[in-house]
Design a protein around this motif. Sequence first.
Motif, mmCIF file in Angstrom:
data_model
loop_
_atom_site.group_PDB
_atom_site.id
_atom_site.type_symbol
_atom_site.label_atom_id
_atom_site.label_comp_id
_atom_site.label_asym_id
_atom_site.label_seq_id
_atom_site.Cartn_x
_atom_site.Cartn_y
_atom_site.Cartn_z
ATOM 1 N N ASN A 5 47.029 -141.868 10.432
ATOM 2 C CA ASN A 5 46.419 -143.103 9.969
ATOM 3 C C ASN A 5 46.796 -144.227 10.941
ATOM 4 O O ASN A 5 47.909 -144.742 10.889
ATOM 5 N N PRO A 6 45.886 -144.627 11.830
ATOM 6 C CA PRO A 6 46.219 -145.653 12.812
ATOM 7 C C PRO A 6 46.609 -146.992 12.192
ATOM 8 O O PRO A 6 47.367 -147.748 12.783
ATOM 9 N N VAL A 7 46.133 -147.271 10.989
ATOM 10 C CA VAL A 7 46.485 -148.518 10.314
ATOM 11 C C VAL A 7 47.990 -148.552 10.014
ATOM 12 O O VAL A 7 48.612 -149.614 10.040
ATOM 13 N N ARG A 8 48.575 -147.387 9.787
ATOM 14 C CA ARG A 8 50.019 -147.284 9.537
ATOM 15 C C ARG A 8 50.803 -147.115 10.829
ATOM 16 O O ARG A 8 52.001 -146.900 10.803
ATOM 17 N N GLY A 9 50.121 -147.154 11.968
ATOM 18 C CA GLY A 9 50.788 -146.995 13.251
ATOM 19 C C GLY A 9 51.000 -145.548 13.639
ATOM 20 O O GLY A 9 51.762 -145.253 14.555
ATOM 21 N N GLU A 10 50.319 -144.644 12.969
ATOM 22 C CA GLU A 10 50.499 -143.216 13.227
ATOM 23 C C GLU A 10 49.617 -142.758 14.381
ATOM 24 O O GLU A 10 48.588 -143.356 14.684
ATOM 25 N N ALA A 11 50.052 -141.671 15.009
ATOM 26 C CA ALA A 11 49.286 -141.034 16.074
ATOM 27 C C ALA A 11 49.290 -139.535 15.804
ATOM 28 O O ALA A 11 50.176 -139.019 15.127
ATOM 29 N N ARG A 23 54.825 -140.754 13.222
ATOM 30 C CA ARG A 23 54.890 -141.991 12.451
ATOM 31 C C ARG A 23 56.128 -142.782 12.892
ATOM 32 O O ARG A 23 57.251 -142.365 12.640
ATOM 33 N N PRO A 24 55.941 -143.941 13.528
ATOM 34 C CA PRO A 24 57.085 -144.714 14.015
ATOM 35 C C PRO A 24 57.726 -145.568 12.919
ATOM 36 O O PRO A 24 57.634 -146.799 12.927
ATOM 37 N N THR A 25 58.401 -144.908 11.985
ATOM 38 C CA THR A 25 59.088 -145.633 10.919
ATOM 39 C C THR A 25 60.351 -146.281 11.470
ATOM 40 O O THR A 25 60.814 -145.957 12.569
ATOM 41 N N PHE A 26 60.932 -147.157 10.712
ATOM 42 C CA PHE A 26 62.186 -147.804 11.125
ATOM 43 C C PHE A 26 63.251 -146.748 11.392
ATOM 44 O O PHE A 26 63.909 -146.771 12.437
ATOM 45 N N ALA A 27 63.401 -145.804 10.475
ATOM 46 C CA ALA A 27 64.417 -144.750 10.641
ATOM 47 C C ALA A 27 64.153 -143.920 11.891
ATOM 48 O O ALA A 27 65.085 -143.583 12.631
ATOM 49 N N ALA A 28 62.887 -143.600 12.144
ATOM 50 C CA ALA A 28 62.537 -142.809 13.325
ATOM 51 C C ALA A 28 62.865 -143.573 14.605
ATOM 52 O O ALA A 28 63.406 -143.005 15.562
ATOM 53 N N ALA A 87 47.021 -135.919 28.139
ATOM 54 C CA ALA A 87 46.831 -135.794 26.691
ATOM 55 C C ALA A 87 47.925 -136.529 25.920
ATOM 56 O O ALA A 87 47.685 -137.048 24.835
ATOM 57 N N ALA A 88 49.129 -136.574 26.471
ATOM 58 C CA ALA A 88 50.256 -137.222 25.789
ATOM 59 C C ALA A 88 50.211 -138.738 25.923
ATOM 60 O O ALA A 88 50.734 -139.449 25.060
ATOM 61 N N THR A 89 49.578 -139.239 26.974
ATOM 62 C CA THR A 89 49.597 -140.679 27.249
ATOM 63 C C THR A 89 48.980 -141.530 26.138
ATOM 64 O O THR A 89 49.578 -142.533 25.750
ATOM 65 N N PRO A 90 47.821 -141.182 25.583
ATOM 66 C CA PRO A 90 47.286 -142.017 24.497
ATOM 67 C C PRO A 90 48.199 -142.048 23.266
ATOM 68 O O PRO A 90 48.324 -143.072 22.606
ATOM 69 N N VAL A 91 48.852 -140.931 22.982
ATOM 70 C CA VAL A 91 49.788 -140.861 21.857
ATOM 71 C C VAL A 91 50.979 -141.762 22.150
ATOM 72 O O VAL A 91 51.395 -142.566 21.308
ATOM 73 N N LEU A 92 51.521 -141.644 23.347
ATOM 74 C CA LEU A 92 52.648 -142.485 23.759
ATOM 75 C C LEU A 92 52.265 -143.957 23.715
ATOM 76 O O LEU A 92 53.010 -144.788 23.194
ATOM 77 N N ARG A 93 51.093 -144.273 24.237
ATOM 78 C CA ARG A 93 50.631 -145.665 24.251
ATOM 79 C C ARG A 93 50.569 -146.234 22.836
ATOM 80 O O ARG A 93 50.984 -147.366 22.580
ATOM 81 N N GLY A 94 50.059 -145.428 21.902
ATOM 82 C CA GLY A 94 49.979 -145.888 20.517
ATOM 83 C C GLY A 94 51.341 -146.155 19.908
ATOM 84 O O GLY A 94 51.536 -147.157 19.221
ATOM 85 N N LEU A 95 52.290 -145.262 20.167
ATOM 86 C CA LEU A 95 53.639 -145.470 19.632
ATOM 87 C C LEU A 95 54.303 -146.694 20.261
ATOM 88 O O LEU A 95 54.940 -147.488 19.578
ATOM 89 N N LEU A 96 54.145 -146.844 21.571
ATOM 90 C CA LEU A 96 54.750 -147.986 22.262
ATOM 91 C C LEU A 96 54.132 -149.292 21.781
ATOM 92 O O LEU A 96 54.834 -150.306 21.626
ATOM 93 N N ARG A 97 52.850 -149.267 21.516
ATOM 94 C CA ARG A 97 52.191 -150.466 20.982
ATOM 95 C C ARG A 97 52.793 -150.848 19.633
ATOM 96 O O ARG A 97 53.058 -152.015 19.360
ATOM 97 N N GLN A 98 53.039 -149.857 18.789
ATOM 98 C CA GLN A 98 53.636 -150.114 17.487
ATOM 99 C C GLN A 98 55.055 -150.686 17.635
ATOM 100 O O GLN A 98 55.468 -151.544 16.872
ATOM 101 N N ILE A 99 55.774 -150.188 18.625
ATOM 102 C CA ILE A 99 57.133 -150.691 18.874
ATOM 103 C C ILE A 99 57.053 -152.171 19.240
ATOM 104 O O ILE A 99 57.857 -152.976 18.774
#
Length: 103
Positions: A5-11, A23-28, A87-99
């Motif tokens: 769910n991209p709205v939750r910051g997930e990839a 899912r980039p949760t606080f704990a993660a 293939a990993a770059t878009p996933v990484l980009r999404g997580l870094l954006r959330q950070i």
Amino acid sequence: MSGANPVRGEAALRVGGESLVLRPTFAALVAAEGELGPLFALVERAAEGKLGIGEIVGLFWHCLSDAPAAVTRERLAEAVVEAGLAAATPVLRGLLRQILVGR
């Protein structure tokens, strides 16, 4: 497993034919920071093209949500290598954006 769910910051990341949710949760992110160092420095290294594949897998591992037992960190690393950095770059980009910007 449900989709990311991209709205939750997930990839989503494909591993062995399955779509896994990152899912980039606080704990993660705290766990990732404990292993990889400050997250802002991680983002800076990524922006400079100096992020290692081990760091990428480490971040993915800590953000992995509800993975099947068969998905070990080693299997995750193999899947990233098999898929390639393109293939990993878009996933990484999404997580870094959330950070950087949060939800």
